[in-house]
Design an enzyme around this catalytic site. Structure first.
Site, mmCIF file in Angstrom:
data_model
loop_
_atom_site.group_PDB
_atom_site.id
_atom_site.type_symbol
_atom_site.label_atom_id
_atom_site.label_comp_id
_atom_site.label_asym_id
_atom_site.label_seq_id
_atom_site.Cartn_x
_atom_site.Cartn_y
_atom_site.Cartn_z
ATOM 1 N N LYS A 72 0.852 -1.201 0.000
ATOM 2 C CA LYS A 72 0.000 0.000 0.000
ATOM 3 C C LYS A 72 0.885 1.249 0.000
ATOM 4 C CE LYS A 72 -3.960 1.995 2.528
ATOM 5 N NZ LYS A 72 -4.800 1.867 3.741
ATOM 6 N N SER A 87 -9.706 2.144 2.984
ATOM 7 C CA SER A 87 -8.795 2.836 2.094
ATOM 8 C C SER A 87 -7.826 1.930 1.337
ATOM 9 C CB SER A 87 -7.983 3.849 2.902
ATOM 10 O OG SER A 87 -7.162 3.176 3.847
ATOM 11 N N SER A 128 -9.885 -0.199 7.209
ATOM 12 C CA SER A 128 -9.349 -0.032 5.851
ATOM 13 C C SER A 128 -8.717 -1.262 5.222
ATOM 14 C CB SER A 128 -8.326 1.108 5.836
ATOM 15 O OG SER A 128 -8.994 2.341 5.889
#
Lengths: 469, 97, 476
Positions: free
Chosen positions: C77, C152, C176
């Site tokens: 990420k 997210s 997330s």
């Protein structure tokens, strides 16, 4: 109409004497080449986190203990949020809610009167970057970022500049003696902000803050001129504003910097990156143990031993010598005279520290003992000083050697008689009133005795012998 | 619809050091108000203990040794600095002091 | 093109050991798939030439036979710091930021010889629940490209669901990892707070953030967790734990396990198609000797409010460092300090981030810190104690991960509260610092995945994988 009373509170920032920074693992050293003692945490690079210097916490605790504070055993930190380019994270890590020490005091003495000055709190925090300014640009050096600081906040307990100066002197002494800080105001490792207010009643007046004053004597002058200014303002029917001022040394007056914004909004909240750290009682006790005897206690020991006050202050001012005297059980007067006299002279001349010489505490104790018992006299001491300092020879041997080379009073009498009779010209000169003659004869005798004799004794014997001529 | 005042929006924007264009003020007046109304519900929640949970950490904190240090060369860090001058980071002139 | 990437990790490992394939084969296949599926917009930055070079070098070395993750491609990420690989947080603020250091998890990934394929798309600074706040455009849900991935960690989720890489790292502040895992039908674990070092994770809300694995199945999730945990002296919130193998209970049955389902998790905020799937799971559990009780838990319905206060408060402070001074974007309109700040942060941040920073600043200002923030922390403490109470009696708390399946990408972003409500069921876990795991438990009539949320007590990840793997098998 009553008199105006001045009230002074002082905030002192001191840099802690650590090897590395408080919340960053880079070297604590600034003033040299810019941006060398830094790493990614100093620059608050995205993803970096604080790491806490254990020794910094210990020094903060030590200071709090030395200032008689109550200790918050759960050490926690807060974030003080504000935007300024010298503050890389956009917040300063500090202790706003639970400072490491609260409710302490320092005892001062002014004109023979003792008084306790309250310490509101002492907290641990970090310094900001150093900035320099040109016309349109400023330049940042991150070496100073994160340098460990303690802030010591006093109660507004001081009533005049003398008390304030005594407070600062005392604070400095304590922090030096505990090895917490260098306390060098001229180099910025100790900084003072002074809050002054005046009032005719017991209720405190509106205070102003005078920032970053460069020396303790300037603090005194700043308080004097600031309280006078406030009195004048009030007398003219004006009010005092809560504001920040600075002291102009040359003009000897304080100058307005800025009016305080209504309640600076620092948006404090608990620092989530640093979980609570618990100070165990055993650790606190250990640190207490480490606190050396503080100056006032030492003064009392010296005073009771009969040391003159001028020498007491000389000892306090020279921590190395004072430390050397700790746990000394012999005659402190003789000991302090030796240390402040010949030994200090020797150390100054050679640039050595007493710890670097061969004069161990044990050896020193024997030496003082011998002087105290009059086994040796000052003259002999002076002559064996270098040997004592620079060799590991046994002190008894040194003294023995010296003494074997010395003369009894009877032997001296014979020697004096011999020298006098072999120098008739000097005798003539002596009788003619020439002082030089006696000095010459003394010199001859001392030369023969290789300096081992007591000059007072030799002088007396010489006078007697000459009188017989 | 309930909104913050224009001044309130500008105050909050200043706290956050974020410029708000005139054209956006209206939007923020509404959106910020909605969020603030949401969080206002917290006032009605009754909680017995006043103990604060700052972090869910329960372990003992181990601190760093004073002698553990490491440095990074400014030349490395410099690559990401928007403006430098020699060994310094350059910013518009700081006023205040 | 070969389809090695569809094999399980142990199968791929077998091929490596027997010299049937090399890491280069696998990495080339990854990039081939990524290019074929570029419309998914999973990645912000690809590490192609370095990854291929590293794979080639690895291929010349001896295969580490006891290291199942040797040579396996992984996606990271884009809020995790990777040395020499641009790390943007999906923000214009960091569009050109190239870190000079590796996050501790990245060091661990590298030391186990995994191959970093690229940096995945996400909500800007992880603020959002759909990944649509990304400066680089939203990723698409591989199950249905008109749907959101969730967020997210949407890029990482889509990357696994689209079979572009077998492994990915996500981060979870208020769901997330788990929520996009649910929307895309994959396995995502948010470990116990403190399990994984946060050093190098670009902070959103420090007391809630945690890095975790996102994978195709439970076993591989446990394998990856094995390699990223551990005390890190650079992160004071990371904790010392005995080294353990998180796969060790996988394959054991669940007889006698006690499971609680809070009534709030099956209340009318959850859509029926999801409740039905959960009912099916409950049947499986019961018929296999587990006990299931529906219980009341206090404060669960307040989690979103707490989250808004704590996360926005912390974020307003954590994001103060993005000021144009030291790294990242600096506005060209920077004649004075104040202009530099206001313009840099206005131009560099997107609207969701700006909104949250403003609200967070407000919530901490003056007396508000006491009224809102302290109150939130007190309730947070009470909520944690409530979980502690339940875990004295139960092994796990179960519920759905989300209240609905993934919705349309073009649904309005206007309601600033919507993004918080998407995480209503997963936020409590972050508040209490607990581990939470999403596994797929079926799909709706439109084939959109539905996720099961397993909450364990602190440090109980291995047991969570046990029940998760059991259900994974039964639900096949």
């Amino acid at each position: 109409m009553g008199e105006y009373k001045t009230r002074v509170g002082i905030e002192v920032h001191c840099e802690l004497k650590t090897n590395s920074k408080m919340f960053v693992d880079s070297i604590n050293n600034y003033g040299g080449m810019a941006n060398v003692n830094i790493n990614e945490i100093d620059f608050a690079l995205p993803g970096t986190l604080p790491c806490v210097n254990e020794y910094g916490i210990m020094l903060g605790l030590k200071a709090a203990l030395a200032l008689n504070c109550t200790i918050n055993k759960k050490v926690v930190f807060d974030r003080k949020n504000y935007f300024y380019p010298d503050l890389p994270k956009g917040y300063q890590i500090t202790q706003a809610r639970n400072p490491i020490g609260v409710n302490g005091y320092v005892e001062i003495e002014v004109e023979g009167k003792k008084k306790k000055i309250g310490i509101h709190d002492i907290h641990i925090e970090e310094d900001t970057c150093k900035s320099t300014h040109a016309d349109t640009k400023s330049y940042l050096d991150f070496n100073r970022n994160g340098v460990p600081l303690i802030e010591i906040v006093s109660e507004p307990d001081m009533e005049n500049e003398k008390e304030a100066m005594a407070y600062l002197e005392k604070l400095k002494e304590i922090l030096l003696y505990t090895n917490v800080s260098d306390c060098k105001m001229e180099e910025g490792s100790m900084r003072c902000d002074v809050n002054v207010s005046v009032s005719k009643t017991e209720t405190l007046g509106t205070r102003t803050e005078t920032k970053n004053i460069g020396s303790i004597s300037s603090v005194g002058r700043a308080i004097l001129v600031e309280s006078n200014r406030q009195i004048q303002e009030l007398e003219q029917g004006n009010t005092i504003q809560e504001e920040t001022r600075r002291f102009d040394e040359k003009q000897n007056r304080t100058i307005l910097m800025r009016v305080k914004e209504t309640g600076n909004d620092y948006r404090y909240f608990p620092e989530p990156d640093i979980p609570p750290y618990i100070l165990e009682d055993t650790f606190i006790d250990e640190v207490k143990e480490k606190i050396e005897v503080l100056p006032d206690e030492r003064r009392e020991i010296y005073r009771q031993a009969g040391i003159q006050s001028i020498n007491i202050e000389k000892l306090i001012a020279n921590k190395e010598i004072s430390d050397y005297l700790r746990n000394f059980s012999g005659n402190l007067v003789i000991a302090s005279n030796l240390l402040l006299g010949e030994i200090s002279a020797y150390l100054n001349k050679t640039g050595k520290k007493i710890g670097d010489t061969f004069l161990s505490k044990e050896k020193f104790a024997l030496l003082v003992d011998k002087l105290d018992r009059k086994e040796i006299n000052n003259q002999i001491f002076k002559e064996i000083l270098i040997e004592l300092m620079e060799t590991d020879h046994d002190i008894n041997k040194i003294v023995e050697n010296k003494k074997s080379a010395s003369f009894t009073e009877e032997e001296l009498k014979v020697l004096v008689a011999r020298i006098v009779s072999s120098n008739p010209q000097s005798v003539e000169d002596y009788k003619a009133g020439k002082d030089r003659a006696i000095k010459y004869l003394m010199g001859q005798i001392m030369k023969e005795t290789k300096g081992s004799s007591d000059p007072t004794l030799v002088n007396r014997l010489l006078q007697e012998e000459l009188a017989r001529k | 619809m309930d909104k913050l005042t224009k001044e309130e929006v500008l105050h909050v924007a200043h706290l956050a050091r974020i410029k708000v264009e005139d054209s956006e003020i209206e939007k923020y007046q509404i959106e910020l108000k909605q969020l603030l109304d949401d969080v206002d519900q917290i006032k009605d929640i009754v909680v017995e203990s006043q103990e604060l949970l700052v972090t869910p950490v329960e372990h003992e904190t181990i601190l760093r040794n004073d002698s553990d240090t490491r440095e990074v060369e400014f030349n490395m860090i410099k690559k990401n600095v928007p403006a430098t001058n020699g060994n310094f980071v350059e910013v518009p002139v700081m006023v205040n002091e | 093109m070969n389809r090695y990437l569809d094999l399980s990790i142990p199968e791929i490992h077998e091929l490596f050991v027997n010299h049937k394939i090399t890491p280069v084969d696998l990495v080339e296949e990854c990039y081939h798939r990524i290019e074929e599926n570029s419309d998914l917009n999973c990645f912000i930055t690809l590490n192609k030439s370095e990854a291929l070079e590293y794979a080639k070098k690895l291929g010349e070395e001896k295969v580490e036979e006891d290291n199942l993750l040797w040579g396996i491609p992984i996606a990271i990420k884009d809020n995790i710091s990777t040395k020499n690989i641009r790390t943007t947080c999906a923000s214009r603020m960091l569009e050109n930021y190239v870190p000079i250091y590796d996050a501790t998890v990245v060091e661990k990934i590298k030391s186990k010889k995994m191959i970093i394929i690229g940096k995945t798309n996400m909500d800007e600074f992880a603020m959002g629940s759909t990944s649509r706040t990304s400066y680089f455009g939203a990723p698409k849900n591989p199950i249905d490209k008109t749907k959101i991935t969730g967020g997210s960690s949407g890029g990482s989720a889509a990357c696994i669901a689209g079979a572009l890489t077998p492994l990915a790292l996500g981060t979870d502040t208020g769901g997330s990892i788990r929520q996009p895992a649910s929307y895309t039908g994959i396995v995502g674990m948010k470990p116990t707070y403190g399990r994984v070092s946060r050093y190098g994770l670009i902070a959103f809300a420090s007391s809630l953030d945690q890095i975790g694995p996102m994978t195709r199945n439970v076993y591989e999730n446990a394998l990856l967790l094995n390699e990223i945990v551990g005390k890190d002296k650079k992160d004071l919130t990371s904790r010392e734990c005995e080294r353990e193998d998180f796969t060790r209970f996988i394959g054991k049955d669940i007889h006698g396990m006690k499971i609680a389902i809070p009534n709030y998790f099956v209340s009318n905020i959850v859509s029926n198609e999801i409740i039905q799937k959960l009912d099916h799971v409950v049947e499986i559990l019961k018929s296999n000797g587990a006990e299931v009780d529906y219980i009341d838990m206090k404060y669960l319905d307040q989690a979103v409010t707490l989250y808004q206060i704590i996360a926005m408060g912390e974020a307003s402070s954590n994001l103060a460092r993005f000021d144009g001074v030291k790294f990242g974007y600096r506005s060209s309109q920077s004649d004075s300090i104040e202009e530099m700040y206001a313009n840099t942060r206005c131009e560099g941040f997107g609207s969701e981030v700006k909104r949250r920073i403003m609200v967070g600043s407000y919530l901490l200002s003056g007396e508000n810190a006491k009224i809102y923030y302290d109150k939130a922390l007190a309730i947070r403490n009470a909520m944690k104690e409530e979980f502690d109470r339940v875990f004295q009696e139960y092994d796990f708390i179960l519920g759905p991960t989300t209240t609905t399946v993934a919705y349309n990408l073009d649904e309005s972003l206007d309601d600033p509260r919507k993004s918080f409500m998407d995480d209503v069921l997963v936020i409590p876990v972050n508040m209490a610092g607990l581990p939470g795991l999403n596994i797929p438990m079926g799909e709706n009539d439109d084939h959109m995945p539905i996720g099961l949320h397993i909450i364990g007590n602190r440090l109980e990840e291995a047991r969570m994988y046990q029940i998760a793997s059991f259900l994974e098998n039964k639900l096949k």
